[in-house]
Scaffold this motif. Structure first.
Motif, mmCIF file in Angstrom:
data_model
loop_
_atom_site.group_PDB
_atom_site.id
_atom_site.type_symbol
_atom_site.label_atom_id
_atom_site.label_comp_id
_atom_site.label_asym_id
_atom_site.label_seq_id
_atom_site.Cartn_x
_atom_site.Cartn_y
_atom_site.Cartn_z
ATOM 1 N N SER A 2 -21.834 -22.282 -7.899
ATOM 2 C CA SER A 2 -22.030 -23.726 -8.064
ATOM 3 C C SER A 2 -20.736 -24.483 -8.358
ATOM 4 C CB SER A 2 -23.037 -23.995 -9.185
ATOM 5 O OG SER A 2 -22.574 -23.434 -10.410
ATOM 6 N N GLN A 3 -19.660 -23.758 -8.714
ATOM 7 C CA GLN A 3 -18.413 -24.415 -9.071
ATOM 8 C C GLN A 3 -17.330 -24.270 -8.005
ATOM 9 O OE1 GLN A 3 -18.166 -26.342 -11.808
ATOM 10 N NE2 GLN A 3 -20.327 -25.876 -12.144
ATOM 11 N N LYS A 4 -17.560 -23.432 -7.021
ATOM 12 C CA LYS A 4 -16.547 -23.196 -5.990
ATOM 13 C C LYS A 4 -16.655 -24.270 -4.908
ATOM 14 C CE LYS A 4 -14.622 -19.660 -2.975
ATOM 15 N NZ LYS A 4 -14.790 -18.298 -2.426
ATOM 16 N N GLU A 5 -15.661 -25.124 -4.807
ATOM 17 C CA GLU A 5 -15.741 -26.297 -3.933
ATOM 18 C C GLU A 5 -15.870 -25.932 -2.458
ATOM 19 O OE1 GLU A 5 -12.484 -28.873 -4.765
ATOM 20 O OE2 GLU A 5 -13.153 -29.326 -6.804
ATOM 21 N N SER A 6 -15.103 -24.937 -1.997
ATOM 22 C CA SER A 6 -15.166 -24.561 -0.578
ATOM 23 C C SER A 6 -16.543 -24.015 -0.218
ATOM 24 C CB SER A 6 -14.088 -23.527 -0.254
ATOM 25 O OG SER A 6 -14.256 -22.345 -1.029
ATOM 26 N N TYR A 7 -17.152 -23.266 -1.139
ATOM 27 C CA TYR A 7 -18.495 -22.736 -0.888
ATOM 28 C C TYR A 7 -19.513 -23.870 -0.854
ATOM 29 C CZ TYR A 7 -22.542 -19.678 -1.016
ATOM 30 O OH TYR A 7 -23.712 -19.044 -0.699
ATOM 31 N N GLN A 8 -19.402 -24.779 -1.805
ATOM 32 C CA GLN A 8 -20.323 -25.904 -1.866
ATOM 33 C C GLN A 8 -20.226 -26.789 -0.622
ATOM 34 O OE1 GLN A 8 -22.760 -27.008 -4.378
ATOM 35 N NE2 GLN A 8 -22.578 -24.796 -4.583
ATOM 36 N N ALA A 9 -19.013 -26.954 -0.096
ATOM 37 C CA ALA A 9 -18.840 -27.782 1.106
ATOM 38 C C ALA A 9 -19.603 -27.177 2.279
ATOM 39 C CB ALA A 9 -17.355 -27.908 1.447
ATOM 40 N N THR A 10 -19.465 -25.860 2.472
ATOM 41 C CA THR A 10 -20.186 -25.192 3.566
ATOM 42 C C THR A 10 -21.687 -25.235 3.330
ATOM 43 O OG1 THR A 10 -18.306 -23.702 3.888
ATOM 44 C CG2 THR A 10 -20.400 -23.045 4.871
ATOM 45 N N PHE A 11 -22.098 -25.041 2.086
ATOM 46 C CA PHE A 11 -23.528 -25.058 1.761
ATOM 47 C C PHE A 11 -24.164 -26.398 2.131
ATOM 48 C CE2 PHE A 11 -26.861 -26.309 -1.232
ATOM 49 C CZ PHE A 11 -27.784 -25.306 -1.019
ATOM 50 N N ARG A 54 -13.224 -22.141 -12.246
ATOM 51 C CA ARG A 54 -12.819 -20.802 -11.853
ATOM 52 C C ARG A 54 -11.296 -20.681 -11.906
ATOM 53 N NH1 ARG A 54 -16.783 -17.751 -9.598
ATOM 54 N NH2 ARG A 54 -15.339 -16.459 -8.401
ATOM 55 N N PRO A 55 -10.791 -19.465 -12.088
ATOM 56 C CA PRO A 55 -9.334 -19.283 -12.126
ATOM 57 C C PRO A 55 -8.677 -19.670 -10.805
ATOM 58 C CG PRO A 55 -10.481 -17.345 -12.967
ATOM 59 C CD PRO A 55 -11.522 -18.214 -12.332
ATOM 60 N N GLN A 56 -7.410 -20.077 -10.891
ATOM 61 C CA GLN A 56 -6.598 -20.410 -9.730
ATOM 62 C C GLN A 56 -5.217 -19.805 -9.909
ATOM 63 O OE1 GLN A 56 -6.526 -24.680 -9.623
ATOM 64 N NE2 GLN A 56 -8.740 -24.884 -9.342
ATOM 65 N N GLU A 57 -4.560 -19.518 -8.791
ATOM 66 C CA GLU A 57 -3.208 -18.977 -8.869
ATOM 67 C C GLU A 57 -2.306 -19.931 -9.638
ATOM 68 O OE1 GLU A 57 -1.687 -17.827 -5.079
ATOM 69 O OE2 GLU A 57 -3.144 -16.213 -4.814
ATOM 70 N N ASN A 58 -1.411 -19.351 -10.415
ATOM 71 C CA ASN A 58 -0.450 -20.057 -11.280
ATOM 72 C C ASN A 58 -1.047 -20.547 -12.592
ATOM 73 O OD1 ASN A 58 1.827 -19.769 -9.529
ATOM 74 N ND2 ASN A 58 0.982 -21.411 -8.252
ATOM 75 N N ASP A 59 -2.340 -20.267 -12.829
ATOM 76 C CA ASP A 59 -2.911 -20.563 -14.137
ATOM 77 C C ASP A 59 -2.239 -19.702 -15.204
ATOM 78 O OD1 ASP A 59 -4.753 -22.511 -13.522
ATOM 79 O OD2 ASP A 59 -6.417 -21.121 -13.240
ATOM 80 N N LYS A 85 -8.199 -13.561 -5.743
ATOM 81 C CA LYS A 85 -9.112 -13.478 -4.607
ATOM 82 C C LYS A 85 -10.459 -13.997 -5.080
ATOM 83 C CE LYS A 85 -6.718 -9.545 -2.516
ATOM 84 N NZ LYS A 85 -6.185 -10.304 -1.384
ATOM 85 N N ASP A 86 -10.703 -15.297 -4.856
ATOM 86 C CA ASP A 86 -11.869 -15.946 -5.442
ATOM 87 C C ASP A 86 -13.180 -15.391 -4.911
ATOM 88 O OD1 ASP A 86 -12.535 -18.137 -7.328
ATOM 89 O OD2 ASP A 86 -13.656 -18.860 -5.608
ATOM 90 N N GLU A 87 -13.233 -15.071 -3.619
ATOM 91 C CA GLU A 87 -14.484 -14.571 -3.031
ATOM 92 C C GLU A 87 -14.904 -13.254 -3.667
ATOM 93 O OE1 GLU A 87 -16.250 -13.039 1.264
ATOM 94 O OE2 GLU A 87 -14.501 -14.345 1.219
ATOM 95 N N ARG A 88 -13.924 -12.424 -4.020
ATOM 96 C CA ARG A 88 -14.224 -11.108 -4.606
ATOM 97 C C ARG A 88 -14.154 -11.124 -6.132
ATOM 98 N NH1 ARG A 88 -10.776 -6.790 -1.305
ATOM 99 N NH2 ARG A 88 -12.014 -5.369 -2.592
ATOM 100 N N GLY A 89 -13.670 -12.236 -6.687
ATOM 101 C CA GLY A 89 -13.718 -12.412 -8.125
ATOM 102 C C GLY A 89 -12.726 -11.600 -8.936
#
Length: 209
Positions: free
Chosen positions: A179-188, A44-49, A14-18
């Protein structure tokens, strides 16, 4: 391998909650992983890492990972001090040139708006909301370290939309937060573009309305 070092697959994240859960390679019980325990990561971590980690048992008997790293995404250039506690290190100075360039159009627009309408609201709103947004970023990063309940991304984006996007940008560069989360950066950056379009509209068409 370090003594006690284990590995497993990140089955939930759950990336938003870390936080997320690791399924150990030996098939044993899932292990809790918090973002603050991921060291020297280039992303940042991703599922299946595949995650390498040590285990600790909390006072309530729950097993969690500590001193973890992501296979294939480890920052080889990290210094020894960063390895000890990378989340506490500020790795960037104040981005003076970028801030000046980004704030130029909004500043000109806000000054023009205040001059023509006798309403200084934008000139007040931008610095106030930028300070509020920066404080929220700093608080959210602190909460992540303490493993407390996080500030939602929607609240951060609303503050940015209300004029605090410059403070958000500064926080991203100085605190290395969001700064590394792509979905957050796109909205920003969509929010930044909205502000730019609004000021361009005002400067070129506002006086004719």
């Amino acid at each position: 391998m370090q003594p006690g070092l284990r590995s497993g697959r990140l089955t939930k994240w759950k990336d938003e909650r870390g936080f997320g859960f690791i399924q150990p390679i030996d098939g044993s019980q899932e292990v809790f992983l918090h973002i603050s325990e991921v060291k020297d990561a280039s992303r940042r971590p991703q599922e299946n890492d595949t995650i390498y980690y040590h285990c600790v048992v909390d006072s309530d008997g729950k097993v969690r990972a500590c001193n973890a790293f992501i296979l294939g995404a480890r920052n080889k250039s990290a210094t020894l001090s960063n390895r000890a506690n990378p989340s506490d290190t500020i790795v960037s100075s104040f981005p003076i040139v970028e801030v000046v360039l980004l704030s130029l159009l909004p500043l000109v627009g806000a000054i023009h708006f205040a001059w023509t309408t006798r309403n200084p609201l934008p000139l007040v709103l931008y610095p106030v909301m930028s300070l509020v947004t920066y404080a929220l970023y700093a608080d959210d990063k602190s909460r992540a370290k303490r493993k407390d309940w996080r500030t939602s991304e929607q609240i951060l984006h609303l503050c940015e939309l209300a004029g605090g996007w410059l403070g958000g940008f500064i926080a991203q560069r100085i605190l290395r937060h969001k700064s590394q989360k792509e979905s957050y950066q796109a909205t920003f950056w969509v929010i930044v573009i909205i502000h730019y379009i609004a000021w361009l509209f005002w400067l070129f068409l506002g006086r004719t309305l």
